[in-house]
Design a protein around this motif. Structure first.
Motif, PDB file in Angstrom:
ATOM      1  N   PHE A 276      -9.017   9.991   4.194  1.00 50.25           N
ATOM      2  CA  PHE A 276      -9.799   8.926   3.568  1.00 50.25           C
ATOM      3  C   PHE A 276     -10.445   9.417   2.273  1.00 50.25           C
ATOM      4  O   PHE A 276     -10.811  10.581   2.150  1.00 50.25           O
ATOM      5  CB  PHE A 276     -10.909   8.458   4.516  1.00 50.25           C
ATOM      6  CG  PHE A 276     -10.415   7.924   5.828  1.00 50.25           C
ATOM      7  CD1 PHE A 276     -10.108   6.581   5.982  1.00 50.25           C
ATOM      8  CD2 PHE A 276     -10.270   8.775   6.923  1.00 50.25           C
ATOM      9  CE1 PHE A 276      -9.668   6.083   7.194  1.00 50.25           C
ATOM     10  CE2 PHE A 276      -9.835   8.284   8.145  1.00 50.25           C
ATOM     11  CZ  PHE A 276      -9.524   6.940   8.278  1.00 50.25           C
ATOM     12  N   ARG A 277     -10.579   8.493   1.333  1.00 49.79           N
ATOM     13  CA  ARG A 277     -11.290   8.778   0.090  1.00 49.79           C
ATOM     14  C   ARG A 277     -12.184   7.596  -0.270  1.00 49.79           C
ATOM     15  O   ARG A 277     -11.866   6.449   0.059  1.00 49.79           O
ATOM     16  CB  ARG A 277     -10.316   9.046  -1.071  1.00 49.79           C
ATOM     17  CG  ARG A 277      -9.548  10.369  -0.954  1.00 49.79           C
ATOM     18  CD  ARG A 277      -8.696  10.634  -2.181  1.00 49.79           C
ATOM     19  NE  ARG A 277      -7.959  11.890  -2.063  1.00 49.79           N
ATOM     20  CZ  ARG A 277      -8.439  13.076  -2.391  1.00 49.79           C
ATOM     21  NH1 ARG A 277      -9.663  13.162  -2.905  1.00 49.79           N
ATOM     22  NH2 ARG A 277      -7.715  14.164  -2.237  1.00 49.79           N
ATOM     23  N   VAL A 278     -13.277   7.891  -0.960  1.00 48.07           N
ATOM     24  CA  VAL A 278     -14.149   6.829  -1.456  1.00 48.07           C
ATOM     25  C   VAL A 278     -13.360   5.994  -2.464  1.00 48.07           C
ATOM     26  O   VAL A 278     -12.636   6.530  -3.302  1.00 48.07           O
ATOM     27  CB  VAL A 278     -15.400   7.427  -2.126  1.00 48.07           C
ATOM     28  CG1 VAL A 278     -16.290   6.322  -2.688  1.00 48.07           C
ATOM     29  CG2 VAL A 278     -16.168   8.287  -1.141  1.00 48.07           C
ATOM     30  N   ALA A 279     -13.485   4.682  -2.367  1.00 49.03           N
ATOM     31  CA  ALA A 279     -12.764   3.805  -3.284  1.00 49.03           C
ATOM     32  C   ALA A 279     -13.189   4.076  -4.731  1.00 49.03           C
ATOM     33  O   ALA A 279     -14.358   4.367  -4.992  1.00 49.03           O
ATOM     34  CB  ALA A 279     -13.023   2.347  -2.931  1.00 49.03           C
ATOM     35  N   PRO A 280     -12.271   3.985  -5.677  1.00 47.41           N
ATOM     36  CA  PRO A 280     -12.618   4.230  -7.077  1.00 47.41           C
ATOM     37  C   PRO A 280     -13.449   3.094  -7.654  1.00 47.41           C
ATOM     38  O   PRO A 280     -13.527   2.002  -7.074  1.00 47.41           O
ATOM     39  CB  PRO A 280     -11.247   4.306  -7.763  1.00 47.41           C
ATOM     40  CG  PRO A 280     -10.361   3.444  -6.909  1.00 47.41           C
ATOM     41  CD  PRO A 280     -10.840   3.663  -5.494  1.00 47.41           C
ATOM     42  N   LEU A 281     -14.078   3.350  -8.786  1.00 46.21           N
ATOM     43  CA  LEU A 281     -14.812   2.334  -9.540  1.00 46.21           C
ATOM     44  C   LEU A 281     -14.119   2.168 -10.878  1.00 46.21           C
ATOM     45  O   LEU A 281     -14.016   3.123 -11.650  1.00 46.21           O
ATOM     46  CB  LEU A 281     -16.267   2.764  -9.743  1.00 46.21           C
ATOM     47  CG  LEU A 281     -17.114   2.916  -8.475  1.00 46.21           C
ATOM     48  CD1 LEU A 281     -18.490   3.457  -8.826  1.00 46.21           C
ATOM     49  CD2 LEU A 281     -17.238   1.596  -7.742  1.00 46.21           C
TER      50      LEU A 281
END
Length: 245
Positions: free
Chosen positions: A86-91
């Motif tokens: 899992f990765r934090v969603a990009p902005l």
């Protein structure tokens, strides 16, 4: 005028903040803690979320954490990659543009519905939330309000109070998801923002329109408020990209 939300007072109100009451499961605890940390930008966009590290940080076992991560994937705050975790969603600029489009569709309609159904108790709660936000703003000096946890909490409470009489639970749930995704953009972009924004004036004008039950004016002010967030976030993201290059 009766408030339909009162008839279901025993049901969870998605407009409220996210304290962890007793009786929550470990998955609920992991979800609430991780969601709050992501929204507050305690993790960088695109940062890998390792279950073992999160388990130690939030004091929950790996199984509830994985369930919480999957819930956050559904909400667009986390991305899942097959065999890569899992990765934090990009902005991104494209992301805030799309998010703003949906906020204008959902939140404006939710505000109109809330104004149509809100009663005296709703107005009292709204005025109290606005006053609490104003007090927080008065105490801030050079700190960007959005980076202050107390201000951010009260800011969320004020906006959720405006929508609290919305008669559609589904719409209310969407409002919360969209608002919290926008909060993440606001927090991240505040690091790079160059021009100040006088949100207190915007909030007061919105409050006045709501209390006068002028749906068209309130809807237009909310559109301007949300669109101003998009413009500021976009400028900040572009500035951040130049800084990081």
């Amino acid at each position: 005028m009766s408030n339909p939300a009162n008839a279901t007072a025993a049901s969870p109100n998605p407009m409220q903040a996210l304290p962890i009451p007793s009786g929550f499961t470990q998955t609920d605890k992991a979800y609430s803690s991780l969601r709050s940390a992501i929204v507050k930008c305690e993790f960088e966009p695109g940062e890998r979320l390792r279950v073992e590290e999160l388990s130690h940080r939030f004091d929950v076992s790996s199984s509830p954490l994985r369930e919480a991560l999957n819930r956050l994937v559904e909400q667009g705050l986390v991305n899942a990659f097959e065999n890569r975790g899992f990765r934090v969603a990009p902005l991104t600029v494209e992301g805030i543009t799309d998010l703003t489009r949906m906020r204008l569709l959902i939140e404006v309609e939710a505000l109109r519905d809330s104004m149509a159904h809100g009663d005296d108790r709703w107005e009292v709660a709204l005025v109290a939330a606005a006053h609490a936000l104003s007090l927080s703003e008065q105490r801030l000096a050079s700190v960007a309000p959005v980076l202050d946890d107390n201000w951010s909490a009260r800011h969320r409470e004020f906006h959720m109070a405006t929508y609290a009489a919305c008669s559609s639970p589904l719409m209310a749930g969407l409002v919360v998801q969209l608002f919290d995704r926008a909060e993440r953009y606001r927090r991240y972009s505040a690091r790079f923002r160059k021009a100040p924004r006088h949100k207190s004036t915007e909030h007061q004008r919105l409050l006045n329109a709501i209390l006068s039950r002028d749906q068209d004016k309130a809807a237009e002010l909310l559109r301007q408020h949300i669109s101003a967030t998009e413009r500021n976030v976009t400028a900040a993201l572009l500035s951040a990209n130049k800084t990081l290059q």
